[in-house]
Design a protein around this motif. Structure first.
Motif, PDB file in Angstrom:
ATOM      1  N   GLY A  52       3.900  -1.438  -7.949  1.00 47.58           N
ATOM      2  CA  GLY A  52       3.632  -0.756  -9.156  1.00 47.58           C
ATOM      3  C   GLY A  52       2.870  -1.486 -10.135  1.00 47.58           C
ATOM      4  O   GLY A  52       2.564  -0.840 -11.205  1.00 47.58           O
ATOM      5  N   LEU A  53       2.374  -2.465  -9.849  1.00 41.47           N
ATOM      6  CA  LEU A  53       1.598  -3.547 -10.920  1.00 41.47           C
ATOM      7  C   LEU A  53       0.284  -2.834 -11.391  1.00 41.47           C
ATOM      8  O   LEU A  53       0.307  -2.757 -12.625  1.00 41.47           O
ATOM      9  CB  LEU A  53       1.135  -4.943 -10.169  1.00 41.47           C
ATOM     10  N   VAL A  54      -0.536  -2.583 -10.533  1.00 45.42           N
ATOM     11  CA  VAL A  54      -1.886  -1.818 -10.820  1.00 45.42           C
ATOM     12  C   VAL A  54      -1.697  -0.426 -11.549  1.00 45.42           C
ATOM     13  O   VAL A  54      -2.369  -0.143 -12.561  1.00 45.42           O
ATOM     14  CB  VAL A  54      -2.803  -1.905  -9.695  1.00 45.42           C
ATOM     15  N   PRO A  55      -1.009   0.485 -11.000  1.00 40.99           N
ATOM     16  CA  PRO A  55      -0.727   1.916 -11.580  1.00 40.99           C
ATOM     17  C   PRO A  55      -0.166   1.901 -12.913  1.00 40.99           C
ATOM     18  O   PRO A  55      -0.587   2.438 -13.674  1.00 40.99           O
ATOM     19  CB  PRO A  55      -0.031   2.538 -10.427  1.00 40.99           C
ATOM     20  N   VAL A  56       0.836   1.011 -13.100  1.00 43.66           N
ATOM     21  CA  VAL A  56       1.601   0.825 -14.310  1.00 43.66           C
ATOM     22  C   VAL A  56       0.752   0.167 -15.189  1.00 43.66           C
ATOM     23  O   VAL A  56       0.433   0.587 -16.380  1.00 43.66           O
ATOM     24  CB  VAL A  56       3.151   0.330 -14.145  1.00 43.66           C
ATOM     25  N   GLY A  57      -0.127  -1.058 -14.827  1.00 42.16           N
ATOM     26  CA  GLY A  57      -0.888  -1.795 -15.882  1.00 42.16           C
ATOM     27  C   GLY A  57      -1.988  -0.617 -16.074  1.00 42.16           C
ATOM     28  O   GLY A  57      -2.465  -0.833 -17.420  1.00 42.16           O
ATOM     29  N   LEU A 107       8.034  -2.773 -15.007  1.00 42.22           N
ATOM     30  CA  LEU A 107       7.312  -4.181 -14.806  1.00 42.22           C
ATOM     31  C   LEU A 107       8.173  -5.235 -14.873  1.00 42.22           C
ATOM     32  O   LEU A 107       7.937  -6.211 -13.898  1.00 42.22           O
ATOM     33  CB  LEU A 107       6.278  -4.302 -15.761  1.00 42.22           C
ATOM     34  N   SER A 108       9.046  -5.181 -15.823  1.00 43.58           N
ATOM     35  CA  SER A 108      10.142  -6.278 -15.785  1.00 43.58           C
ATOM     36  C   SER A 108      11.059  -6.407 -14.683  1.00 43.58           C
ATOM     37  O   SER A 108      11.145  -7.629 -14.055  1.00 43.58           O
ATOM     38  CB  SER A 108      10.909  -6.120 -16.814  1.00 43.58           C
ATOM     39  N   LEU A 109      11.388  -5.236 -13.998  1.00 43.03           N
ATOM     40  CA  LEU A 109      12.082  -5.263 -12.434  1.00 43.03           C
ATOM     41  C   LEU A 109      11.250  -5.942 -11.796  1.00 43.03           C
ATOM     42  O   LEU A 109      11.696  -6.715 -10.763  1.00 43.03           O
ATOM     43  CB  LEU A 109      12.641  -3.851 -12.504  1.00 43.03           C
ATOM     44  N   ALA A 155       0.899  -1.099   0.008  1.00 40.34           N
ATOM     45  CA  ALA A 155      -0.051   0.078   0.081  1.00 40.34           C
ATOM     46  C   ALA A 155       0.796   1.151   0.012  1.00 40.34           C
ATOM     47  O   ALA A 155       0.617   2.185  -0.961  1.00 40.34           O
ATOM     48  CB  ALA A 155      -1.055   0.250   1.309  1.00 40.34           C
ATOM     49  N   LEU A 156       1.846   1.357   0.936  1.00 40.37           N
ATOM     50  CA  LEU A 156       2.646   2.587   1.168  1.00 40.37           C
ATOM     51  C   LEU A 156       3.448   2.892   0.062  1.00 40.37           C
ATOM     52  O   LEU A 156       4.006   3.997  -0.308  1.00 40.37           O
ATOM     53  CB  LEU A 156       3.348   2.442   2.614  1.00 40.37           C
ATOM     54  N   CYS A 157       3.705   1.674  -0.800  1.00 38.82           N
ATOM     55  CA  CYS A 157       4.831   1.935  -2.009  1.00 38.82           C
ATOM     56  C   CYS A 157       4.033   2.220  -3.242  1.00 38.82           C
ATOM     57  O   CYS A 157       4.809   2.215  -4.420  1.00 38.82           O
ATOM     58  CB  CYS A 157       5.685   0.610  -2.055  1.00 38.82           C
ATOM     59  N   GLN A 158       2.943   2.344  -3.308  1.00 39.02           N
ATOM     60  CA  GLN A 158       1.938   2.486  -4.446  1.00 39.02           C
ATOM     61  C   GLN A 158       2.650   3.820  -5.407  1.00 39.02           C
ATOM     62  O   GLN A 158       2.960   3.592  -6.605  1.00 39.02           O
ATOM     63  CB  GLN A 158       0.578   2.531  -4.334  1.00 39.02           C
ATOM     64  N   ILE A 159       2.448   4.874  -4.671  1.00 36.18           N
ATOM     65  CA  ILE A 159       2.842   5.935  -5.295  1.00 36.18           C
ATOM     66  C   ILE A 159       4.480   6.323  -5.640  1.00 36.18           C
ATOM     67  O   ILE A 159       4.788   6.402  -6.712  1.00 36.18           O
ATOM     68  CB  ILE A 159       2.558   7.126  -4.594  1.00 36.18           C
ATOM     69  N   PRO A 160       5.103   5.700  -4.915  1.00 33.87           N
ATOM     70  CA  PRO A 160       6.787   5.824  -5.273  1.00 33.87           C
ATOM     71  C   PRO A 160       7.000   4.578  -6.173  1.00 33.87           C
ATOM     72  O   PRO A 160       7.851   5.320  -7.286  1.00 33.87           O
ATOM     73  CB  PRO A 160       7.374   5.323  -3.841  1.00 33.87           C
ATOM     74  N   ALA A 161       6.262   3.620  -6.527  1.00 33.00           N
ATOM     75  CA  ALA A 161       6.463   2.772  -7.563  1.00 33.00           C
ATOM     76  C   ALA A 161       5.946   3.320  -8.704  1.00 33.00           C
ATOM     77  O   ALA A 161       6.631   3.196  -9.925  1.00 33.00           O
ATOM     78  CB  ALA A 161       5.915   1.265  -7.253  1.00 33.00           C
ATOM     79  N   ALA A 162       4.972   4.051  -8.625  1.00 33.50           N
ATOM     80  CA  ALA A 162       4.412   4.638 -10.072  1.00 33.50           C
ATOM     81  C   ALA A 162       5.323   5.970 -10.317  1.00 33.50           C
ATOM     82  O   ALA A 162       5.523   6.083 -11.617  1.00 33.50           O
ATOM     83  CB  ALA A 162       2.822   5.084  -9.792  1.00 33.50           C
ATOM     84  N   MET A 163       5.894   6.614  -9.517  1.00 36.27           N
ATOM     85  CA  MET A 163       6.819   7.577  -9.877  1.00 36.27           C
ATOM     86  C   MET A 163       8.131   7.053 -10.430  1.00 36.27           C
ATOM     87  O   MET A 163       8.714   7.388 -11.576  1.00 36.27           O
ATOM     88  CB  MET A 163       7.266   8.487  -8.693  1.00 36.27           C
TER      89      MET A 163
END
Length: 425
Positions: free
Chosen positions: A116-121, A81-83, A62-70
């Motif tokens: 990052g799966l959902v925001p990047v997807g 997504l590969s990483l 939950a907490l890494c959603q925004i950092p992963a999207a950035m």
């Protein structure tokens, strides 16, 4: 005059690729649930500790959603997504070590890797599909998430009996690495960058008008924080994710303890509501797009459909109290999950509409709130069992979450981007 060539169909391979990635991610994250009672017995841990193990994934997720999207915005969807796929596979293998602290750490790291799966997807779908097909694409993406859970439930139960849960986690780490290699080699961030996309498909997608094609610039956080629609979107996601996670955490144990089902039987029965979730997601995406085309009313097609479906879900869950036969009770609950799942693609389409140039950020924010709910519910279950009336109280709380989510859906009142009035970056 030469006839116009038919559009290529590379966008559907793109969709299939991210759907497979989503299935593998959910396949690995949900491998603990069906094996929970066996792991708990072998390690000699309490239900409270087991709940902590299962919820450890969701707090960092939950907490890494925004950092992963950035990070994905900097790296591009292809490499990000590969990483992420390689990292969540390594975390899965770490669960095989069998020490509680290490397993909790592995679950937490898996949450970071899958954040990052959902925001990047969602960004991928907004770039590769026209608006008239985005709900259907989102429905397939959401459905394949549960497809991974469907495969995980009986396969986990079988592998626990056949080779033990430690080797099970080792084998579960392999598919994600293979998928990540394929995605890095084949995928491109935009249709214009892919050599197999012809001009007709690019025109059909409308790439120059697709959300996220241009660099979005800085996120106007003040507008996002002040938006009631964003708050309500996050609140409904908190409730829906908390309700859904019951199947990936305590549902197999519920069937074993409250309904007297064996571990193998619970593994198979757990697939029924998850299968209903898959079909409901895909049906909901097609239905939502169809209602939008028929009526031209986004609020009816997205919010109205979601609220109605969630209320039907709650009614079916409550009715399962009165069904004595375990298989029939699971079928009733599964019908409820079919209804609830029709709201999933509505969320994806709503995020693409409200997100404007910041689709990944809006998706990450909503998904972050959803997974805070998913992290809280597995911990709440042991308390409800001990202090609030046992498994009936758990089932009641499960159904109530969907009623609350329906109310929040009805409170979302906007048909435009959240950032329409943001200053130019």
């Amino acid at each position: 005059m030469m006839p116009q060539p038919n559009p290529t169909r590379i966008r559907f391979i793109v969709l299939a690729g991210i759907c497979v990635g989503a299935a593998l991610a959910y396949f690995t994250r949900n491998g603990v649930g069906p094996a929970e009672s066996t792991i708990r017995a072998e390690l000699g841990i309490s239900k409270e500790q087991s709940g902590m193990l299962m919820s450890a994934f969701f707090w960092p997720y939950a907490l890494c959603q925004i950092p992963a999207a950035m990070l994905a915005q900097r790296m591009g969807s292809r490499w990000a997504l590969s990483l992420y796929g390689v990292l969540w596979s390594l975390a899965t293998a770490g669960l095989a070590l069998g020490h509680l602290a290490v397993m909790i750490g592995s679950r937490a790291f898996m949450g970071v890797a899958q954040a990052g799966l959902v925001p990047v997807g969602t960004t991928v779908m907004s770039r590769w599909f026209p608006k008239t097909a985005q709900a259907s694409a989102s429905g397939a993406f959401s459905g394949f998430m549960s497809m991974g859970s469907i495969v995980a439930a009986p396969l986990t139960a079988w592998l626990v009996v056949s080779v033990g849960w430690r080797w099970m986690f080792v084998w579960y780490a392999v598919p994600g690495v293979l998928w990540a290699i394929w995605f890095a080699v084949w995928y491109r961030n935009r249709p214009s960058e892919h050599s197999s996309v012809n001009e007709a498909e690019s025109e059909l997608i409308g790439e120059d008008q697709t959300n996220g094609t241009n660099e979005p610039g800085a996120v106007p956080w003040r507008l996002l924080i002040k938006s009631p629609a964003m708050w309500f979107l996050c609140a409904q996601q908190f409730c829906r994710a908390a309700g859904y996670i019951f199947f990936a955490s305590w549902f197999a144990t519920y069937l074993q303890e409250a309904r007297g089902v064996t571990i193998l039987g619970s593994g198979w029965l757990t697939t029924l509501p998850l299968l209903a979730d898959v079909t409901g997601c895909m049906f909901g995406g097609v239905l939502s797009d169809a209602v939008l085309r028929w009526t031209g009313r986004p609020r009816l097609a997205r919010q109205g459909l979601s609220a109605t479906a969630l209320l039907l879900c709650a009614g079916l869950i409550f009715s399962a109290w009165f069904v004595a036969h375990p298989v029939m009770a699971v079928l009733v609950i599964s019908a409820g999950m079919f209804c609830a799942a029709t709201a999933n693609p509505c969320l994806g389409a709503t995020v693409m509409s409200l997100g404007g140039p910041h689709v990944a950020t809006v998706s990450a924010t909503a998904n972050m709130c959803g997974n805070l709910g998913a992290a809280a519910f597995p911990i709440a279950v042991p308390w409800l069992l001990a202090h609030a009336g046992g498994w009936n109280a758990v089932l009641g709380g499960f159904g109530a979450l969907y009623i609350i989510a329906a109310v929040f859906w009805l409170m979302i009142r906007t048909n435009s981007s959240l950032f329409d009035h943001s200053p130019k970056a």
